[in-house]
Design an enzyme around this catalytic site. Structure first.
Site, PDB file in Angstrom:
ATOM      1  N   LYS A  47       6.306  -1.878   2.156  1.00  0.00           N
ATOM      2  CA  LYS A  47       5.092  -1.269   2.725  1.00  0.00           C
ATOM      3  C   LYS A  47       3.943  -2.256   2.529  1.00  0.00           C
ATOM      4  CE  LYS A  47       2.991   3.305   3.291  1.00  0.00           C
ATOM      5  NZ  LYS A  47       3.040   3.362   4.746  1.00  0.00           N
ATOM      6  N   ARG A  76       8.624   4.019  -4.109  1.00  0.00           N
ATOM      7  CA  ARG A  76       8.530   3.037  -3.017  1.00  0.00           C
ATOM      8  C   ARG A  76       7.467   1.985  -3.325  1.00  0.00           C
ATOM      9  NH1 ARG A  76       7.366   5.300   2.912  1.00  0.00           N
ATOM     10  NH2 ARG A  76       5.296   5.584   2.024  1.00  0.00           N
ATOM     11  N   GLU A  92      11.943   2.149  14.637  1.00  0.00           N
ATOM     12  CA  GLU A  92      10.980   3.162  14.186  1.00  0.00           C
ATOM     13  C   GLU A  92       9.739   3.071  15.052  1.00  0.00           C
ATOM     14  OE1 GLU A  92       9.484   2.362  10.220  1.00  0.00           O
ATOM     15  OE2 GLU A  92       9.358   0.215  10.597  1.00  0.00           O
ATOM     16  N   ARG A 152      -7.898 -20.505  -1.933  1.00  0.00           N
ATOM     17  CA  ARG A 152      -6.876 -20.319  -0.902  1.00  0.00           C
ATOM     18  C   ARG A 152      -5.726 -21.315  -1.046  1.00  0.00           C
ATOM     19  NH1 ARG A 152      -5.013 -21.744   4.030  1.00  0.00           N
ATOM     20  NH2 ARG A 152      -4.315 -20.040   5.389  1.00  0.00           N
ATOM     21  N   LEU A 154      10.733   1.106   7.645  1.00  0.00           N
ATOM     22  CA  LEU A 154      10.179   1.557   6.374  1.00  0.00           C
ATOM     23  C   LEU A 154      10.880   2.873   6.020  1.00  0.00           C
ATOM     24  CD1 LEU A 154       7.898   1.010   4.248  1.00  0.00           C
ATOM     25  CD2 LEU A 154       6.706   2.894   5.367  1.00  0.00           C
ATOM     26  N   HIS A 203      -1.245 -20.911  -0.400  1.00  0.00           N
ATOM     27  CA  HIS A 203      -0.193 -19.916  -0.108  1.00  0.00           C
ATOM     28  C   HIS A 203       0.571 -19.489  -1.363  1.00  0.00           C
ATOM     29  CE1 HIS A 203      -1.136 -21.250   3.886  1.00  0.00           C
ATOM     30  NE2 HIS A 203      -0.254 -20.428   4.444  1.00  0.00           N
ATOM     31  N   TYR A 262       0.819  -1.205   0.000  1.00  0.00           N
ATOM     32  CA  TYR A 262       0.000   0.000   0.000  1.00  0.00           C
ATOM     33  C   TYR A 262       0.850   1.252   0.000  1.00  0.00           C
ATOM     34  CZ  TYR A 262       0.748   0.960   5.020  1.00  0.00           C
ATOM     35  OH  TYR A 262       1.286   1.273   6.242  1.00  0.00           O
TER      36      TYR A 262
HETATM   37  C1  PLP Z   1       6.121   1.539   9.848  1.00  0.00           C
HETATM   38  C2  PLP Z   1       6.187   2.905   9.259  1.00  0.00           C
HETATM   39  N1  PLP Z   1       7.329   3.595   9.337  1.00  0.00           N
HETATM   40  C3  PLP Z   1       7.446   4.837   8.824  1.00  0.00           C
HETATM   41  C4  PLP Z   1       6.358   5.459   8.208  1.00  0.00           C
HETATM   42  C5  PLP Z   1       6.513   6.851   7.645  1.00  0.00           C
HETATM   43  O1  PLP Z   1       6.524   6.826   6.237  1.00  0.00           O
HETATM   44  P1  PLP Z   1       6.045   8.074   5.390  1.00  0.00           P
HETATM   45  O2  PLP Z   1       6.879   9.231   5.838  1.00  0.00           O
HETATM   46  O3  PLP Z   1       6.329   7.692   3.991  1.00  0.00           O
HETATM   47  O4  PLP Z   1       4.607   8.285   5.673  1.00  0.00           O
HETATM   48  C6  PLP Z   1       5.153   4.764   8.088  1.00  0.00           C
HETATM   49  C7  PLP Z   1       4.008   5.394   7.415  1.00  0.00           C
HETATM   50  O5  PLP Z   1       2.944   4.841   7.316  1.00  0.00           O
HETATM   51  C8  PLP Z   1       5.060   3.463   8.621  1.00  0.00           C
HETATM   52  O6  PLP Z   1       3.918   2.760   8.542  1.00  0.00           O
END
Ligand code: PLP
Length: 282
Positions: free
Chosen positions: A144, A49, A176, A97, A200, A99, A30
Site C-alpha cells: 500500500k 497490512r 482490480e 535527495r 492490493l 535514491h 499508507y
Molecule cells: C488499489 C486498491 N485496491 C484495493 C483497495 C481496497 O482495499 P481496502 O478494502 O482495504 O480499502 C484499495 C483501497 O484503497 C486500493 O487502493
C-alpha cells in the site's frame, strides 16, 4: 485536527520539508480505515497490512499496534461526530535527495480523519458505471504505497468518462480498480482474483471472504480472464470507503443476465446487507 510527528494541530499549521522523501520520491506507505459508530472496522487487518507494507519497503514501523490504535481512535474522536475515514502515512523521512535509503533518519508520520463518504441511495439501488483500463502499474501492487500515479491515471480515465471506477486488465486478466477490489459473480458463486502481487489485498475483500464463508455462500479465488469477466452475472467493487458496490455498466455495456441486466443482482444484495450489518457491528 491532524497528527504530524507526535503532535496534534490544525491542518493549516502542519509543515513538511520539501526534502521529505514522500514528496520527492513517493517513498512511503499508507493506510485508511473506516471508523463506524466510533469503532474502527477490521483494524487488526489494516495494522497487519501496514506492517507488511513497511517490511516490503525496508521501513521500520515507527509505532506499536497499540499506539496506532490509540491514534486512529483519537483522530476519529477529534474530527467527529459521525463516521470517519482515518488516513495515515509513513514516509522514509527528510534527507538530502539520493535514491538510496538515508541512514539514521526519523520517518515522517501523518494522520488525518475526514467524514466517511456515504453511498447514495441511487448508487446502492442502481450500481455505478465503470470503465476498463490497461493495468500498466508495477508488479508490487500488494504494497500500500503512497506512489499512486498508476492508480491516479486509471481513476482519471474513469472520471473523464463519467465512471465511478476502472476495472483494470493485465495480460488478459482482471486485476482490480484504482482504489477498490473487484469481484465477479457467476450464478451463485462469488469469484475473486487471488491476493497476489498484482492487487492490493483489500481488508474489505477479506470481509467479503469471511462473510461468504460464515453465511454459506460459494466463493472461488482464482484468476479471472477478461473474456470471462464480460460474461459475469454480477460485478462488484469493494473498499473501506464504499463497502461493496455493484458495477452495473462496464464501458457503457450493461452487466448481468436477463433477470437484472444493468441492475444490481441478488448476490450483491445479499452481500451488501451482510456487509452493512458487519460494518455497523449488528
Ligand atoms: C488499489 C486498491 N485496491 C484495493 C483497495 C481496497 O482495499 P481496502 O478494502 O482495504 O480499502 C484499495 C483501497 O484503497 C486500493 O487502493
Amino acid at each position: 485536527m491532524i497528527f504530524l510527528n507526535g503532535e496534534w494541530m490544525p491542518v493549516e499549521d502542519a509543515k513538511i520539508s520539501v526534502l521529505d522523501r514522500g514528496f520527492i520520491f513517493g517513498d512511503g506507505v499508507y493506510e485508511y480505515v473506516p471508523v463506524i459508530d466510533g469503532k474502527p472496522y477490521r483494524l487488526d487487518g489494516h495494522l497487519i497490512r501496514l506492517d507488511n507494507s513497511c517490511k516490503e519497503i525496508g521501513l521500520k514501523n515507527p509505532y506499536s499496534n497499540a499506539r496506532w490504535t490509540e491514534l486512529v481512535l483519537e483522530a476519529a474522536r477529534r474530527n467527529g461526530p459521525g463516521d470517519q475515514g482515518v488516513y495515515w502515512q509513513i514516509t522514509r523521512g527528510v534527507a538530502k535527495r539520493d535514491h538510496s535509503f538515508p541512514k539514521d533518519v526519523e520517518p515522517t508520520v501523518f494522520m488525518m480523519s475526514n467524514p466517511l463518504p456515504k453511498l447514495t441511495a441511487e448508487q446502492v439501488d442502481n450500481g455505478v458505471p465503470c470503465y476498463t483500463f490497461p493495468d500498466k502499474r508495477w508488479h508490487r501492487c500488494h504494497i500500500k504505497s503512497i506512489s499512486l500515479l498508476g492508480n491516479v491515471l486509471a481513476k482519471q480515465h474513469a472520471t473523464e468518462h463519467g465512471g465511478a471506477e476502472v476495472v483494470m486488465i493485465r495480460d488478459g486478466f482482471m486485476t482490480e480498480a484504482s482504489a477498490s477490489n473487484v469481484f465477479c459473480v457467476f450464478g451463485d458463486t462469488i469469484v475473486s482474483p487471488p491476493k497476489d502481487n498484482h492487487i492490493l489485498g483489500g481488508i474489505t475483500l477479506d470481509g467479503v471472504f469471511d462473510l461468504a464463508k460464515k453465511n454459506g455462500l460459494k466463493l472461488e479465488v482464482r484468476p479471472v480472464p477478461e473474456a470471462e469477466m464480460w460474461a459475469a452475472d454480477e460485478l462488484w467493487l469493494s473498499s473501506s470507503s464504499k463497502g461493496v458496490l455493484a458495477i452495473t455498466t462496464l464501458d457503457d455495456k450493461p452487466i448481468g443476465n436477463a433477470a437484472h441486466k444493468g441492475k444490481p443482482g441478488p448476490m450483491f444484495k445479499k452481500m451488501f446487507a451482510l456487509m452493512q450489518a458487519d460494518m455497523r457491528g449488528a
